[in-house]
Design a protein around this motif. Structure first.
Motif, mmCIF file in Angstrom:
data_model
loop_
_atom_site.group_PDB
_atom_site.id
_atom_site.type_symbol
_atom_site.label_atom_id
_atom_site.label_comp_id
_atom_site.label_asym_id
_atom_site.label_seq_id
_atom_site.Cartn_x
_atom_site.Cartn_y
_atom_site.Cartn_z
ATOM 1 N N GLU A 165 -4.135 8.676 2.790
ATOM 2 C CA GLU A 165 -3.942 7.363 2.185
ATOM 3 C C GLU A 165 -2.882 6.545 2.921
ATOM 4 O O GLU A 165 -2.981 5.321 3.001
ATOM 5 C CB GLU A 165 -3.558 7.515 0.711
ATOM 6 C CG GLU A 165 -4.704 7.912 -0.189
ATOM 7 C CD GLU A 165 -5.867 6.957 -0.077
ATOM 8 O OE1 GLU A 165 -5.664 5.732 -0.259
ATOM 9 O OE2 GLU A 165 -6.982 7.411 0.210
ATOM 10 N N GLN B 233 -5.601 -0.563 7.069
ATOM 11 C CA GLN B 233 -6.055 -1.756 6.352
ATOM 12 C C GLN B 233 -5.119 -2.936 6.579
ATOM 13 O O GLN B 233 -5.564 -4.077 6.712
ATOM 14 C CB GLN B 233 -6.184 -1.451 4.860
ATOM 15 C CG GLN B 233 -7.333 -0.536 4.514
ATOM 16 C CD GLN B 233 -8.662 -1.061 5.022
ATOM 17 O OE1 GLN B 233 -8.995 -2.217 4.838
ATOM 18 N NE2 GLN B 233 -9.430 -0.196 5.655
ATOM 19 N N ALA C 56 -10.599 2.770 -4.024
ATOM 20 C CA ALA C 56 -11.237 4.082 -3.857
ATOM 21 C C ALA C 56 -10.197 5.162 -3.606
ATOM 22 O O ALA C 56 -10.295 6.277 -4.134
ATOM 23 C CB ALA C 56 -12.238 4.026 -2.705
ATOM 24 N N GLY C 57 -9.179 4.828 -2.814
ATOM 25 C CA GLY C 57 -8.110 5.789 -2.548
ATOM 26 C C GLY C 57 -7.351 6.148 -3.811
ATOM 27 O O GLY C 57 -6.979 7.308 -4.017
ATOM 28 N N ARG D 52 -13.041 -5.658 1.509
ATOM 29 C CA ARG D 52 -12.691 -4.529 2.380
ATOM 30 C C ARG D 52 -11.366 -3.924 1.949
ATOM 31 O O ARG D 52 -11.247 -2.700 1.773
ATOM 32 C CB ARG D 52 -12.604 -4.987 3.832
ATOM 33 C CG ARG D 52 -12.249 -3.846 4.805
ATOM 34 C CD ARG D 52 -11.922 -4.363 6.191
ATOM 35 N NE ARG D 52 -13.054 -5.020 6.807
ATOM 36 C CZ ARG D 52 -13.135 -6.325 7.014
ATOM 37 N NH1 ARG D 52 -12.146 -7.121 6.625
ATOM 38 N NH2 ARG D 52 -14.179 -6.853 7.597
ATOM 39 N N VAL E 37 -4.714 5.152 5.782
ATOM 40 C CA VAL E 37 -5.571 4.055 5.314
ATOM 41 C C VAL E 37 -4.735 2.799 5.062
ATOM 42 O O VAL E 37 -5.148 1.685 5.399
ATOM 43 C CB VAL E 37 -6.330 4.466 4.035
ATOM 44 C CG1 VAL E 37 -7.035 3.257 3.407
ATOM 45 C CG2 VAL E 37 -7.343 5.561 4.339
ATOM 46 N N ASN F 157 0.819 -1.214 0.000
ATOM 47 C CA ASN F 157 0.000 0.000 0.000
ATOM 48 C C ASN F 157 0.855 1.267 0.000
ATOM 49 O O ASN F 157 0.515 2.254 -0.669
ATOM 50 C CB ASN F 157 -0.931 0.010 1.218
ATOM 51 C CG ASN F 157 -1.993 -1.075 1.150
ATOM 52 O OD1 ASN F 157 -2.251 -1.647 0.098
ATOM 53 N ND2 ASN F 157 -2.618 -1.357 2.281
ATOM 54 N N ASN G 152 -11.152 -0.218 -0.229
ATOM 55 C CA ASN G 152 -10.499 0.953 0.359
ATOM 56 C C ASN G 152 -9.325 1.433 -0.486
ATOM 57 O O ASN G 152 -9.154 2.645 -0.688
ATOM 58 C CB ASN G 152 -10.016 0.623 1.774
ATOM 59 C CG ASN G 152 -11.120 0.697 2.803
ATOM 60 O OD1 ASN G 152 -11.472 1.763 3.280
ATOM 61 N ND2 ASN G 152 -11.686 -0.452 3.137
ATOM 62 N N ILE G 153 -8.510 0.507 -0.976
ATOM 63 C CA ILE G 153 -7.337 0.906 -1.752
ATOM 64 C C ILE G 153 -7.733 1.407 -3.134
ATOM 65 O O ILE G 153 -7.195 2.413 -3.618
ATOM 66 C CB ILE G 153 -6.346 -0.267 -1.867
ATOM 67 C CG1 ILE G 153 -5.924 -0.737 -0.474
ATOM 68 C CG2 ILE G 153 -5.123 0.164 -2.668
ATOM 69 C CD1 ILE G 153 -5.336 0.343 0.406
ATOM 70 N N SER H 34 -5.193 -3.052 -5.118
ATOM 71 C CA SER H 34 -6.334 -2.509 -5.852
ATOM 72 C C SER H 34 -6.841 -3.521 -6.877
ATOM 73 O O SER H 34 -7.721 -3.214 -7.677
ATOM 74 C CB SER H 34 -5.952 -1.204 -6.557
ATOM 75 O OG SER H 34 -5.021 -1.447 -7.603
#
Length: 241
Positions: free
Chosen positions: A214, A221, A190-191, A183, A217, A89, A187-188, A120
């Motif tokens: 980010e 995560q 969308a980021g 999940r 996040v 990430n 999140n990734i 992603s």
């Protein structure tokens, strides 16, 4: 940005996507980090050793508090998931990570990004979820026995209440795969969409608060995935009564 990763080229009919390339780079970084930390370990630790030891001690102590003596086989998996997901990430937040474009037959006129965050890609997060759940069930069978394992899902005691509970337990194992994978992926992905929009509007200054967000996040995560794996392994290796 497409929902699915872009294929850059193929090797023996195997499609190599930009998320596969990012995964390979993540592997290299993780291996390099392990080798570097292994070489600089000293009685008087430096900044890198202090940071690594802080992470290692936190997860070891947390696992021991939750799982007790079972921490010896749960902890390595928990820490591995955390480090791999976190580094994957964080690499995506490096400047220019998606700036390098690669022209393919299926890409748009400006080409496909050569790199894209591995997490992603739903295929990647689903693979992590499958590994987590599969290892959890393996440990469950190994440490509580096949009989105790099966009675979690099939039992005729207090029929039909416990049988219904067993069915719910089985459904819960399937939902773990969905929750784990979607999940992290959601999140990734969308980021990435947010960051792509911010860089498009104003490449300097404006994206900075979103980069910090980010990074948070990415840390959250990775921690959530690792902690849930720890909790599920603890539950599945503990004999229910």
């Amino acid at each position: 940005m497409q929902l699915i990763p872009e294929t850059l080229f193929s090797i023996a009919s195997f499609p190599v996507t930009n998320t596969v390339v990012a995964t390979i780079i993540t592997d290299i970084v993780v291996i390099a980090l392990v080798l570097i930390v292994g070489r600089v370990v000293a009685l008087k630790p430096g900044s890198i050793q202090n940071a690594v030891e802080a992470i290692v001690d936190y997860f070891r102590e947390t696992t021991e508090e939750i799982a007790g003596e079972r921490a010896s086989f749960i902890y390595p998996w928990v820490l591995s998931f955390f480090l791999f997901i976190l580094i994957s990430n964080l690499l995506a937040q490096l400047p220019g990570f998606e700036s390098i474009r690669f022209q393919t037959l299926t890409s748009e006129h400006y080409g496909a990004p050569f790199l894209r965050a591995a997490t992603s890609d739903l295929n990647f997060t689903l693979a992590l979820a499958v590994i987590s759940v599969a290892v959890t069930h393996y440990f469950s069978i190994k440490y509580i026995g096949i009989k105790a394992y099966l009675t979690r899902f099939i039992t005729f005691k207090m029929f039909p209440i416990f049988l219904f509970v067993g069915i719910l337990e089985f459904v819960n194992e399937i939902t773990k795969l969905i929750s784990f994978s979607f999940r992290l992926f959601g999140n990734i992905f969308a980021g990435e969409r947010v960051m792509s929009t911010m860089y498009g509007l104003f490449p300097f200054g404006l994206p900075l608060p979103f980069i910090i967000l980010e990074i948070m996040v990415a840390l959250i995560q990775a921690t959530v995935f690792a902690m849930l794996t720890m909790a599920f392994m603890h539950i599945m290796t503990n004999k229910s009564h």
